[in-house]
Design an enzyme around this catalytic site. Structure first.
Site, PDB file in Angstrom:
ATOM      1  N   PRO A  44       0.767  -1.249   0.000  1.00 15.49           N
ATOM      2  CG  PRO A  44      -0.203  -1.113   2.118  1.00 15.49           C
ATOM      3  CD  PRO A  44       0.507  -2.057   1.205  1.00 15.49           C
TER       4      PRO A  44
ATOM      5  CE  LYS B 102       1.204   5.467  -8.202  1.00 16.62           C
ATOM      6  NZ  LYS B 102       0.418   6.675  -7.977  1.00 16.62           N
TER       7      LYS B 102
ATOM      8  CE1 TYR C 154       1.841   9.298  -2.356  1.00 17.14           C
ATOM      9  CE2 TYR C 154       0.103  10.745  -3.148  1.00 17.14           C
ATOM     10  CZ  TYR C 154       0.612   9.921  -2.168  1.00 17.14           C
ATOM     11  OH  TYR C 154      -0.092   9.693  -1.013  1.00 17.14           O
TER      12      TYR C 154
HETATM   13  P1  FAD Z   1     -11.573  -5.779  -4.536  1.00 16.48           P
HETATM   14  O1  FAD Z   1     -11.850  -4.482  -3.906  1.00 16.48           O
HETATM   15  O2  FAD Z   1     -10.866  -6.825  -3.749  1.00 16.48           O
HETATM   16  O3  FAD Z   1     -12.971  -6.356  -5.022  1.00 16.48           O
HETATM   17  C1  FAD Z   1     -13.155  -7.682  -5.444  1.00 16.48           C
HETATM   18  C2  FAD Z   1     -14.569  -8.102  -5.122  1.00 16.48           C
HETATM   19  O4  FAD Z   1     -14.827  -9.398  -5.650  1.00 16.48           O
HETATM   20  C3  FAD Z   1     -14.800  -8.188  -3.622  1.00 16.48           C
HETATM   21  O5  FAD Z   1     -15.905  -7.390  -3.264  1.00 16.48           O
HETATM   22  C4  FAD Z   1     -15.038  -9.670  -3.385  1.00 16.48           C
HETATM   23  O6  FAD Z   1     -15.954  -9.901  -2.332  1.00 16.48           O
HETATM   24  C5  FAD Z   1     -15.583 -10.125  -4.731  1.00 16.48           C
HETATM   25  N1  FAD Z   1     -15.398 -11.557  -5.000  1.00 16.48           N
HETATM   26  C6  FAD Z   1     -14.320 -12.332  -4.747  1.00 16.48           C
HETATM   27  N2  FAD Z   1     -14.531 -13.602  -5.123  1.00 16.48           N
HETATM   28  C7  FAD Z   1     -15.791 -13.636  -5.643  1.00 16.48           C
HETATM   29  C8  FAD Z   1     -16.592 -14.682  -6.186  1.00 16.48           C
HETATM   30  N3  FAD Z   1     -16.140 -15.941  -6.281  1.00 16.48           N
HETATM   31  N4  FAD Z   1     -17.853 -14.383  -6.593  1.00 16.48           N
HETATM   32  C9  FAD Z   1     -18.332 -13.111  -6.512  1.00 16.48           C
HETATM   33  N5  FAD Z   1     -17.596 -12.081  -6.002  1.00 16.48           N
HETATM   34  C10 FAD Z   1     -16.351 -12.347  -5.576  1.00 16.48           C
HETATM   35  N6  FAD Z   1      -4.904   0.412  -1.612  1.00 16.48           N
HETATM   36  C11 FAD Z   1      -4.498   1.654  -1.435  1.00 16.48           C
HETATM   37  O7  FAD Z   1      -4.280   2.344  -2.436  1.00 16.48           O
HETATM   38  N7  FAD Z   1      -4.359   2.158  -0.160  1.00 16.48           N
HETATM   39  C12 FAD Z   1      -4.643   1.409   0.964  1.00 16.48           C
HETATM   40  O8  FAD Z   1      -4.534   1.880   2.084  1.00 16.48           O
HETATM   41  C13 FAD Z   1      -5.063   0.095   0.802  1.00 16.48           C
HETATM   42  N8  FAD Z   1      -5.351  -0.708   1.859  1.00 16.48           N
HETATM   43  C14 FAD Z   1      -5.769  -1.983   1.647  1.00 16.48           C
HETATM   44  C15 FAD Z   1      -6.068  -2.814   2.721  1.00 16.48           C
HETATM   45  C16 FAD Z   1      -6.487  -4.144   2.515  1.00 16.48           C
HETATM   46  C17 FAD Z   1      -6.821  -5.024   3.710  1.00 16.48           C
HETATM   47  C18 FAD Z   1      -6.602  -4.636   1.190  1.00 16.48           C
HETATM   48  C19 FAD Z   1      -7.046  -6.075   0.929  1.00 16.48           C
HETATM   49  C20 FAD Z   1      -6.314  -3.792   0.118  1.00 16.48           C
HETATM   50  C21 FAD Z   1      -5.893  -2.474   0.328  1.00 16.48           C
HETATM   51  N9  FAD Z   1      -5.619  -1.618  -0.743  1.00 16.48           N
HETATM   52  C22 FAD Z   1      -5.193  -0.369  -0.533  1.00 16.48           C
HETATM   53  C23 FAD Z   1      -5.756  -2.028  -2.120  1.00 16.48           C
HETATM   54  C24 FAD Z   1      -7.082  -1.573  -2.724  1.00 16.48           C
HETATM   55  O9  FAD Z   1      -8.086  -1.587  -1.739  1.00 16.48           O
HETATM   56  C25 FAD Z   1      -7.380  -2.536  -3.845  1.00 16.48           C
HETATM   57  O10 FAD Z   1      -6.361  -2.397  -4.814  1.00 16.48           O
HETATM   58  C26 FAD Z   1      -8.756  -2.330  -4.483  1.00 16.48           C
HETATM   59  O11 FAD Z   1      -9.758  -2.724  -3.591  1.00 16.48           O
HETATM   60  C27 FAD Z   1      -8.860  -3.145  -5.767  1.00 16.48           C
HETATM   61  O12 FAD Z   1     -10.173  -3.163  -6.227  1.00 16.48           O
HETATM   62  P2  FAD Z   1     -10.754  -4.423  -6.964  1.00 16.48           P
HETATM   63  O13 FAD Z   1     -12.154  -4.038  -7.322  1.00 16.48           O
HETATM   64  O14 FAD Z   1      -9.814  -4.874  -8.009  1.00 16.48           O
HETATM   65  O15 FAD Z   1     -10.742  -5.604  -5.881  1.00 16.48           O
HETATM   66  C1  DHB Z   2      -3.666   5.900   2.696  1.00 14.31           C
HETATM   67  C2  DHB Z   2      -3.183   4.672   2.351  1.00 14.31           C
HETATM   68  C3  DHB Z   2      -1.978   4.577   1.689  1.00 14.31           C
HETATM   69  O1  DHB Z   2      -1.492   3.380   1.326  1.00 14.31           O
HETATM   70  C4  DHB Z   2      -1.245   5.698   1.364  1.00 14.31           C
HETATM   71  O2  DHB Z   2      -0.057   5.562   0.736  1.00 14.31           O
HETATM   72  C5  DHB Z   2      -1.752   6.932   1.698  1.00 14.31           C
HETATM   73  C6  DHB Z   2      -2.972   7.020   2.362  1.00 14.31           C
HETATM   74  C7  DHB Z   2      -4.947   5.997   3.417  1.00 14.31           C
HETATM   75  O3  DHB Z   2      -5.557   4.947   3.703  1.00 14.31           O
HETATM   76  O4  DHB Z   2      -5.381   7.109   3.731  1.00 14.31           O
END
Ligand code: FAD
Ligand code: DHB
Length: 394
Positions: free
Chosen positions: A293, A297, A385
Site C-alpha cells: 500500500p 496505487k 504519486y
Molecule cells: P476488490 O476491492 O478486492 O474487489 C473484489 C470483489 O470481488 C470483492 O468485493 C469480493 O468480495 C468479490 N469476489 C471475490 N470472489 C468472488 C466470487 N467468487 N464471486 C463473486 N464475487 C467475488 N490500496 C491503497 O491504495 N491504499 C490502501 O490503504 C489500501 N489498503 C488496503 C487494505 C487491505 C486489507 C486490502 C485487501 C487492500 C488495500 N488496498 C489499498 C488495495 C485496494 O483496496 C485494492 O487495490 C482495491 O480494492 C482493488 O479493487 P478491486 O475491485 O480490483 O478488488
Molecule cells: C492511505 C493509504 C496509503 O497506502 C497511502 O499511501 C496513503 C494514504 C490511506 O488509507 O489514507
C-alpha cells in the site's frame, strides 16, 4: 439468464466497469459474493489520483466526492526528525490527488447502479466460469442456496486477489511474479482531526509510520508492525506512543491523539499475474495484480485497467473490431509494472527491513536525502504519486 458482460466482483473495479458500460449502452450483470453493507464498509484505500478523479466525474459519480473529498497538493516525507514537503502541482504539471475513501466510492457507485444500471446482485458466489474460449461463456453461481447460470459474451474478472477468475487461465500459460514483505501495517481510524494538512510518510529506526485522514475530523494512521501481529495486542496508548515516537520532529510538533475506533493489520505483497486476458475473460484490478500500500496505487491501478477495458468493449460495440480487446493486457501491463516499481521503491525507502544491514539502512536514508534535495528526483516522485498515463488506444 443472459447478458453482454458478466462482471465478477463489486469492488471498485467491477462497480466502475458496470457504470462505464451502462453509460455506453452496453448491458452487464454484476455478481458479488459479499453483502452490500460489507462492501460499503470494508476499510481500504483512501487516495485518488487525478485520472481516477477525472473518470468519476466523467461518469456522473462525483457529486459527493466533489463536496466531501479533500484535495491534496502535496505530501511530506519525514526522516531524521525533519519534515520535507513535496509540492505536486508545480512538479507534476498541475496534477493533484484527493482523499476520498474506497468505501465512499463504492457507496456512490452501488447507489447509481441500483438506480440506473444493470443488475447488481450481492451475496452471490461465483463458483465457476466456463467456455471463455467459445463465443458464449457461462458463469455458474450460487445465490440463496440455489445454483444458477449466467450466459454472456464477455467475462470481466474483477474479483480481487482471492477470486476465482484468475484460476480459469490454464496453468501452463500463467506466470506469476511475487514478493512478500517481512512486515505488515497496523491501521487505525481515530476520532481526531488530522495532525497535519498534508499526509506524512515517516521513516524512523523504529519503523515506518503514515499519518493520513478520512475527513477534517477523522484521522487514518498506520505503523509498520511484525508479520502475524494481532491488531488487538496493541493498546490504544501503545499505538499513539509509537506514532509519536516515529513522527517526532526537532521543532516539537506532535501527532494529535484521540479515541481509536478501529484497528486492523494488513500484510504487504507485490504480485503480478500474466496474462491479464484469456479468450473472452479479462482480469482487472487486484484479480491481476497487488501492490504493497505505500504510495496508494492499488485502487488507482484497478481504475486504470477498467478505463482501458471499458474503452476496448465500447470500441468493439461501435466498430465491430476486436483490436482493442485483443491488446487489452498489453496496454495495461506497462502501467502495472510502473506502479509495482513505484510501490516497491516507496516501501523499501520508508520501512525498516528487519533483515537489512546497517549499510542498507544508510543507503535508504541517502536515497531520501536525494529525493528531497534534487529537483528532478522530487519531480519524479510527484509525477509517479499523482499517476502514470493510460494507454486506451482511442
Ligand atoms: P476488490 O476491492 O478486492 O474487489 C473484489 C470483489 O470481488 C470483492 O468485493 C469480493 O468480495 C468479490 N469476489 C471475490 N470472489 C468472488 C466470487 N467468487 N464471486 C463473486 N464475487 C467475488 N490500496 C491503497 O491504495 N491504499 C490502501 O490503504 C489500501 N489498503 C488496503 C487494505 C487491505 C486489507 C486490502 C485487501 C487492500 C488495500 N488496498 C489499498 C488495495 C485496494 O483496496 C485494492 O487495490 C482495491 O480494492 C482493488 O479493487 P478491486 O475491485 O480490483 O478488488
Ligand atoms: C492511505 C493509504 C496509503 O497506502 C497511502 O499511501 C496513503 C494514504 C490511506 O488509507 O489514507
Amino acid at each position: 439468464e443472459r447478458t453482454t458482460v458478466a462482471i465478477i466482483g463489486a469492488g471498485p473495479a467491477g462497480l466502475l466497469l458496470a457504470r462505464l458500460l451502462h453509460r455506453a449502452g452496453i448491458g452487464s450483470v454484476t455478481l458479488e459474493s459479499r453483502s452490500r453493507s460489507y462492501v460499503e464498509q470494508r476499510q481500504r484505500a483512501g487516495i485518488l489520483e487525478q485520472g481516477t478523479i477525472d473518470v468519476l466525474r466523467e461518469t456522473g459519480a462525483s457529486d459527493r466526492m466533489d463536496k466531501e473529498g479533500l484535495p491534496h497538493h502535496g505530501v511530506e516525507l519525514l526522516f531524521r526528525g525533519e519534515r520535507h514537503r513535496i509540492d505536486f502541482p508545480s512538479l507534476a504539471d498541475g496534477r493533484q490527488v484527493m482523499i476520498y475513501a474506497q468505501t465512499e466510492i463504492c457507496k456512490d457507485l452501488i447507489a447509481l447502479q441500483l438506480r440506473e444500471g444493470g443488475p447488481l446482485s450481492f451475496e452471490t458466489d461465483v463458483l465457476a466460469i466456463e467456455g471463455v474460449n467459445t463465443a458464449s461463456p457461462v458463469v455458474r453461481y450460487r445465490k440463496e442456496g440455489k445454483e444458477a447460470e449466467l450466459g454472456c459474451d464477455y467475462v470481466a474478472g474483477c474479483d480481487g486477489f482471492w477470486g476465482v477468475s484468475r484460476q480459469v487461465i490454464p496453468e501452463q500459460l500463467r506466470k506469476v511474479y511475487e514478493r512478500v514483505y517481512p512486515f505488515s501495517w497496523l491501521g487505525i481510524m481515530a476520532d481526531v482531526p488530522p495532525s497535519s494538512d498534508d499526509l506524512i510518510y515517516a521513516r524512523h529506526e523504529r519503523g515506518f509510520a503514515l499519518l493520513s485522514m478520512r475527513s477534517p475530523t477523522i484521522s487514518r494512521n498506520y505503523i509498520q508492525v511484525e508479520n502475524g501481529t494481532d491488531a488487538h495486542s496493541w493498546t490504544d496508548e501503545d499505538i499513539w506512543d509509537e506514532l509519536e515516537a516515529r513522527t517526532a520532529t526537532k521543532d516539537g510538533w506532535k501527532v494529535k491523539r484521540g479515541p481509536i475506533t478501529s484497528k486492523s493489520v494488513t500484510p504487504m505483497r507485490s504480485f503480478v499475474h500474466e496474462p491479464m486476458q484469456y479468450g473472452r475473460l479479462f482480469l482487472a484490478g487486484d484479480a491481476a495484480h497487488i501492490v504493497p500500500p505505500t504510495g496508494a496505487k492499488g485502487l488507482n491501478l484497478a481504475v486504470g485497467d477498467i478505463i482501458v477495458l471499458a474503452d476496448a468493449l465500447k470500441h468493439k460495440f461501435t466498430t465491430g473490431s476486436d483490436d482493442l480487446l485483443t491488446t487489452y493486457g498489453e496496454r495495461c501491463i506497462n502501467r502495472v509494472w510502473q506502479a509495482e516499481r513505484f510501490s516497491y521503491d516507496m516501501t523499501n525507502l520508508l520501512h525498516t527491513n528487519p533483515n537489512a544491514s546497517e549499510f542498507e539502512h544508510r543507503i535508504e536514508l541517502a536515497r531520501l536525502e536525494r529525493l528531497v534535495s534534487c529537483r528532478s528526483a522530487t519531480s519524479d516522485l510527484a509525477q509517479a504519486y499523482t499517476g502514470f498515463p493510460l494507454h486506451t488506444g482511442s
